[in-house]
Design a protein around this motif. Structure first.
Motif, PDB file in Angstrom:
ATOM      1  N   MET A  37       0.854  -1.185   0.000  1.00 57.28           N
ATOM      2  CA  MET A  37       0.000   0.000   0.000  1.00 57.28           C
ATOM      3  C   MET A  37       0.892   1.237   0.000  1.00 57.28           C
ATOM      4  N   PHE A  38       0.627   2.152  -0.923  1.00 62.35           N
ATOM      5  CA  PHE A  38       1.359   3.411  -1.006  1.00 62.35           C
ATOM      6  C   PHE A  38       0.470   4.520  -0.473  1.00 62.35           C
ATOM      7  N   ILE A  39       1.041   5.366   0.385  1.00 66.98           N
ATOM      8  CA  ILE A  39       0.269   6.447   1.000  1.00 66.98           C
ATOM      9  C   ILE A  39       1.009   7.769   0.820  1.00 66.98           C
ATOM     10  N   GLY A  40       0.352   8.710   0.165  1.00 66.56           N
ATOM     11  CA  GLY A  40       0.880  10.057   0.022  1.00 66.56           C
ATOM     12  C   GLY A  40       0.210  10.986   1.016  1.00 66.56           C
ATOM     13  N   GLU A  41       0.433  12.282   0.812  1.00 66.41           N
ATOM     14  CA  GLU A  41      -0.119  13.254   1.762  1.00 66.41           C
ATOM     15  C   GLU A  41      -1.533  13.693   1.422  1.00 66.41           C
ATOM     16  N   GLY A  42      -1.785  13.999   0.147  1.00 64.87           N
ATOM     17  CA  GLY A  42      -3.105  14.463  -0.248  1.00 64.87           C
ATOM     18  C   GLY A  42      -3.184  14.632  -1.748  1.00 64.87           C
ATOM     19  N   PRO A  43      -4.385  14.676  -2.281  1.00 61.16           N
ATOM     20  CA  PRO A  43      -4.553  14.802  -3.729  1.00 61.16           C
ATOM     21  C   PRO A  43      -4.177  16.188  -4.246  1.00 61.16           C
ATOM     22  N   GLY A  44      -3.709  16.208  -5.485  1.00 57.58           N
ATOM     23  CA  GLY A  44      -3.434  17.456  -6.182  1.00 57.58           C
ATOM     24  C   GLY A  44      -4.574  17.788  -7.130  1.00 57.58           C
ATOM     25  N   GLU A  45      -4.320  18.739  -8.000  1.00 55.31           N
ATOM     26  CA  GLU A  45      -5.368  19.217  -8.902  1.00 55.31           C
ATOM     27  C   GLU A  45      -5.892  18.126  -9.830  1.00 55.31           C
ATOM     28  N   ASN A  46      -4.999  17.386 -10.487  1.00 48.82           N
ATOM     29  CA  ASN A  46      -5.435  16.325 -11.403  1.00 48.82           C
ATOM     30  C   ASN A  46      -6.205  15.234 -10.663  1.00 48.82           C
ATOM     31  N   GLU A  47      -5.752  14.918  -9.479  1.00 46.33           N
ATOM     32  CA  GLU A  47      -6.411  13.889  -8.671  1.00 46.33           C
ATOM     33  C   GLU A  47      -7.810  14.351  -8.270  1.00 46.33           C
ATOM     34  N   ASP A  48      -7.932  15.614  -7.900  1.00 45.97           N
ATOM     35  CA  ASP A  48      -9.223  16.181  -7.512  1.00 45.97           C
ATOM     36  C   ASP A  48     -10.209  16.138  -8.680  1.00 45.97           C
TER      37      ASP A  48
END
Length: 187
Positions: A37-48
């Motif tokens: 499982m990979f965990i980042g901090e938060g979504p960016g513009e493209n992800e949103d």
């Protein structure tokens, strides 16, 4: 609670101010039975916009690193600490992380990965150790709360500093070596 039920709960969340500026909740994507499982901090513009984690330039780089070690995005599960994009892609505030952390903990419990990889400084400090320094401890496995965890560079950092790419690739090779030992599978 199932992963789908948890996702529905997240879709309706308004516990912090991030819900006011989001286009979509970015819950997570990939194999719900993943060993990694990979965990980042938060979504960016493209992800949103797309409601999927790591789909912009950073996501393409992450996909490339996965491919370089014989993995595909469908083999792993990818998510973030916060599920809504912080305005202007700023770092998620501690109170925003705290609000969302129960969703992430539930995702981890449901998926039950063998290895958790924290992408970047914020995820590593929040999930591994508040004093974790990616530049110093990247690629090292740490047992934490019953999970084998590793912190590595966030793909966005690799886009800003290509000198880190070789170290990141070695971290991904370490992930494959470790999961092969755990699952007794060759990659």
């Amino acid at each position: 609670m199932t992963l789908n039920e948890l996702q529905q709960t997240c879709q309706n969340c308004s516990k912090c101010d991030l819900y006011q500026t989001r286009t979509n909740v970015v819950f997570g994507a990939g194999n719900p039975d993943a060993d990694i499982m990979f965990i980042g901090e938060g979504p960016g513009e493209n992800e949103d916009i797309q409601a999927l984690p790591f789909v912009g330039r950073s996501g393409r780089l992450l996909t490339g690193y996965l491919g370089a070690v014989g993995l595909d995005r469908k083999d792993v599960y990818i998510t973030n600490i916060v599920k809504c994009r912080p305005p202007a892609n700023r770092d998620p505030k501690p109170e925003e992380q705290e609000t969302c952390i129960e969703y992430l903990k539930s995702q981890v419990r449901i998926i039950n990965p063998k290895i958790i990889v924290c992408l970047g400084r914020i995820a590593s400090a929040r999930l591994i150790d508040k004093d974790f320094r990616v530049t110093k401890s990247h690629g090292e496995f740490i047992e934490r709360k019953g999970y084998l965890m590793m912190g590595t560079y966030h793909p966005a950092a690799l886009l800003r500093n290509s000198n880190l790419k070789f170290d990141a690739l070695n971290d991904f090779k370490n992930i494959i070596q470790e999961i092969a030992k755990i699952t007794k599978t060759e990659f």
